[in-house]
Enzyme design. Structure first.
Site, PDB file in Angstrom:
ATOM      1  N   HIS A 218      13.724  -4.062  -6.903  1.00 21.02           N
ATOM      2  CA  HIS A 218      12.527  -3.245  -7.153  1.00 21.02           C
ATOM      3  C   HIS A 218      12.667  -1.867  -6.502  1.00 21.02           C
ATOM      4  O   HIS A 218      11.709  -1.350  -5.932  1.00 21.02           O
ATOM      5  CB  HIS A 218      11.298  -3.996  -6.610  1.00 21.02           C
ATOM      6  CG  HIS A 218      10.072  -3.885  -7.465  1.00 21.02           C
ATOM      7  ND1 HIS A 218       9.192  -2.840  -7.351  1.00 21.02           N
ATOM      8  CD2 HIS A 218       9.566  -4.683  -8.437  1.00 21.02           C
ATOM      9  CE1 HIS A 218       8.182  -3.014  -8.208  1.00 21.02           C
ATOM     10  NE2 HIS A 218       8.401  -4.119  -8.888  1.00 21.02           N
TER      11      HIS A 218
ATOM     12  N   TYR B 130       8.520  -8.217  -3.067  1.00 23.65           N
ATOM     13  CA  TYR B 130       9.431  -7.063  -3.113  1.00 23.65           C
ATOM     14  C   TYR B 130       9.527  -6.413  -1.741  1.00 23.65           C
ATOM     15  O   TYR B 130       8.522  -6.080  -1.135  1.00 23.65           O
ATOM     16  CB  TYR B 130       8.938  -6.050  -4.139  1.00 23.65           C
ATOM     17  CG  TYR B 130       8.748  -6.660  -5.514  1.00 23.65           C
ATOM     18  CD1 TYR B 130       9.775  -7.394  -6.094  1.00 23.65           C
ATOM     19  CD2 TYR B 130       7.562  -6.521  -6.209  1.00 23.65           C
ATOM     20  CE1 TYR B 130       9.618  -7.983  -7.336  1.00 23.65           C
ATOM     21  CE2 TYR B 130       7.398  -7.096  -7.460  1.00 23.65           C
ATOM     22  CZ  TYR B 130       8.423  -7.823  -8.015  1.00 23.65           C
ATOM     23  OH  TYR B 130       8.260  -8.405  -9.242  1.00 23.65           O
TER      24      TYR B 130
HETATM   25  C1  GCO Z   1       9.191  -7.617 -12.700  1.00 22.80           C
HETATM   26  C2  GCO Z   1       8.460  -6.412 -12.237  1.00 22.80           C
HETATM   27  C3  GCO Z   1       6.961  -6.503 -12.067  1.00 22.80           C
HETATM   28  C4  GCO Z   1       6.384  -5.143 -11.743  1.00 22.80           C
HETATM   29  C5  GCO Z   1       5.017  -4.986 -12.333  1.00 22.80           C
HETATM   30  C6  GCO Z   1       4.446  -3.606 -12.086  1.00 22.80           C
HETATM   31  O1  GCO Z   1      10.398  -7.561 -12.688  1.00 22.80           O
HETATM   32  O2  GCO Z   1       8.543  -8.560 -13.117  1.00 22.80           O
HETATM   33  O3  GCO Z   1       9.152  -5.730 -11.280  1.00 22.80           O
HETATM   34  O4  GCO Z   1       6.540  -7.478 -11.172  1.00 22.80           O
HETATM   35  O5  GCO Z   1       6.316  -4.931 -10.377  1.00 22.80           O
HETATM   36  O6  GCO Z   1       5.085  -5.240 -13.684  1.00 22.80           O
HETATM   37  O7  GCO Z   1       3.153  -3.508 -12.575  1.00 22.80           O
HETATM   38 MG    MG Z   2      11.219  -5.864 -11.907  1.00 23.32          MG
END
Ligand code: GCO
Ligand code: MG
Length: 418
Positions: A226, A155
């Site tokens: 994100h 991210y």
């Molecule tokens: C996704 C999410 C996760 C989150 C995580 C936070 O789309 O899979 O963004 O990777 O970052 O669940 O704890």
């Molecule tokens: Mg996500």
């Protein structure tokens, strides 16, 4: 029939803290399991379950799920926060599990029966540069997957660490011994997980150009911003990736920037997914009623369980929004099973995010759904068809420590939504 005990179980088979709730009854061998996973604050959820919900629920009839859900939600008077919603979810999903066992039906049957045999999933391809992402995309394509999420460096363009979260910053500034030196180098002295939003935003269309040029358009591709960008930059990125026909672009904006979704919608036709951070109906209602998103991505334990999630799915159906329930490593297998039973029973299912379930996961959670040929399959056992081996679970204790990856910062030190 009575509830005799409600308790939390904490375990981390893959190093990620999971919280599962077990609701026991006075009927021989009858209990249910629910997901209450809020991995960043696991012990608080456990405390809410063990110290507040257990005494509240003992002696009550587990049949009345709808009533119990409302009662649990308002019992604290203040409501809709992640800790309490997850605690409520643990009980709620467990009550559906009990209901299914009593009816001798899988939960998807209780919800109206299957609309499809299995749920199309998407996997995560990552890489440091476009070629590495492409190679990982091709690996999944060769395994039969139909949808792949593409991230370059996780991210915000940061390198991925072994836990699957992006923790390794461009730099972690040490404590500044000399303030002037920090200013000269324009380097922030705040500890944190650094990324450069502009570089990140420019890198993503290039990545999709590279991938589409190599594989064409016969694979669904996705991306998760994100909420790492300023709103106008997220709009610019959504427009820039339009030619690459994404299945969806996720979390372009933070949940508190609802008005920007209207502007985003006016400007481009990239499908938008949103919702993993939602806690409260007021957050999703305008997005759905105004058709500002295409996929709802709620983390169902964060909403309070299956009871609110199935209502949300129905609301979405009326407005042409499809479901794409959040399914990362910090959803327990019980939560993945609950996602899957909704996927099977809801007409407006879109896609399901899923992880690779490890051997340890199957060991601790027998009955965890299975992946075959790009689809997730449920078994046909009553309830959610999943159990927990509590002895195995104790082999994987959770580890509580300050979370670093959520301390995301721009190059000058500005803290940004993670
Ligand atoms: C996704 C999410 C996760 C989150 C995580 C936070 O789309 O899979 O963004 O990777 O970052 O669940 O704890
Ligand atoms: Mg996500």
């Amino acid at each position: 029939m009575k509830i005799t005990k409600v308790r939390s179980i904490l375990t981390a088979p893959d190093g990620i803290a999971l919280i599962v709730v077990k609701v026991e009854t006075d009927q021989p061998g009858l209990y249910g399991l629910g997901c209450a996973t809020f991995t960043q604050r696991p012990t608080l959820v456990a405390q809410a379950v063990d110290e507040y919900l257990d005494p509240l629920l003992r002696g009550r009839d587990p049949s009345n799920i709808e009533d119990l859900w409302h009662m649990m939600m308002v019992n604290s008077y203040w409501r809709n926060g992640p800790v309490l919603n997850n605690a409520v979810s643990g009980v709620d999903i467990a009550l559906w599990d009990i209901k299914g066992k009593l009816a001798n039906m899988p939960v998807y049957d209780l919800l109206g029966g299957k609309c499809r045999e299995a749920a199309m999933v998407y996997r995560h391809a990552d890489g440091r540069e476009p070629q590495e992402v492409l190679e990982n995309v091709i690996k999944y394509q060769e395994q039969g997957y139909r949808a792949v999420r593409c991230q370059m460096g996780g991210y915000g363009g940061r390198v991925k660490d072994i836990t699957g979260f992006t923790a390794q910053p461009v730099k972690v500034a040490p404590q500044a011994t000399h303030r002037m030196q920090a200013m000269d180098q324009l380097e922030s002295t705040f500890p944190g997980a650094y990324y450069d939003p502009d570089k990140y935003a420019r890198s993503i269309p290039e990545m999709f150009e590279h991938i589409r040029a190599a594989i064409g358009f016969d694979l669904f591709l996705l991306h998760d911003i994100h909420e790492r960008l300023a709103p106008i930059d997220a709009i610019r990125l959504a427009k820039a990736v339009e030619p690459y026909r994404l299945f969806f672009l996720e979390d372009p904006l933070a949940p508190d920037q609802i008005e920007w979704f209207r502007r985003l919608r006016d400007q481009c036709a990239t499908p938008i997914a949103m919702g993993e951070l939602h806690n409260n109906p007021l957050e999703w209602r305008p997005l759905i009623a105004e058709q500002l998103i295409d996929f709802i991505r709620a983390h169902i334990s964060q909403l309070g369980g299956l009871t609110p999630a199935r209502k949300l799915a129905t609301l979405c159906e009326a407005f042409g929004v499809r479901t794409a329930w959040h399914g990362p490593g910090d959803v327990s297998p019980v939560g993945h099973a609950a996602n899957l039973h909704l996927d099977l029973a809801c007409h407006n299912f879109g896609v399901q995010e899923v992880i690779n379930f490890s051997d340890q996961i199957y060991e601790v959670f027998p009955g965890t759904p299975e992946l075959h040929g790009g689809f997730l399959w449920a078994n046909d056992k009553p309830g959610f068809g999943i159990d927990i081996d509590e002895e195995q679970a104790t082999k994987y204790p959770i580890n509580v420590q300050p979370i670093e990856w959520t301390q995301s910062r721009w190059p000058d030190g500005t803290l940004w939504t993670p």
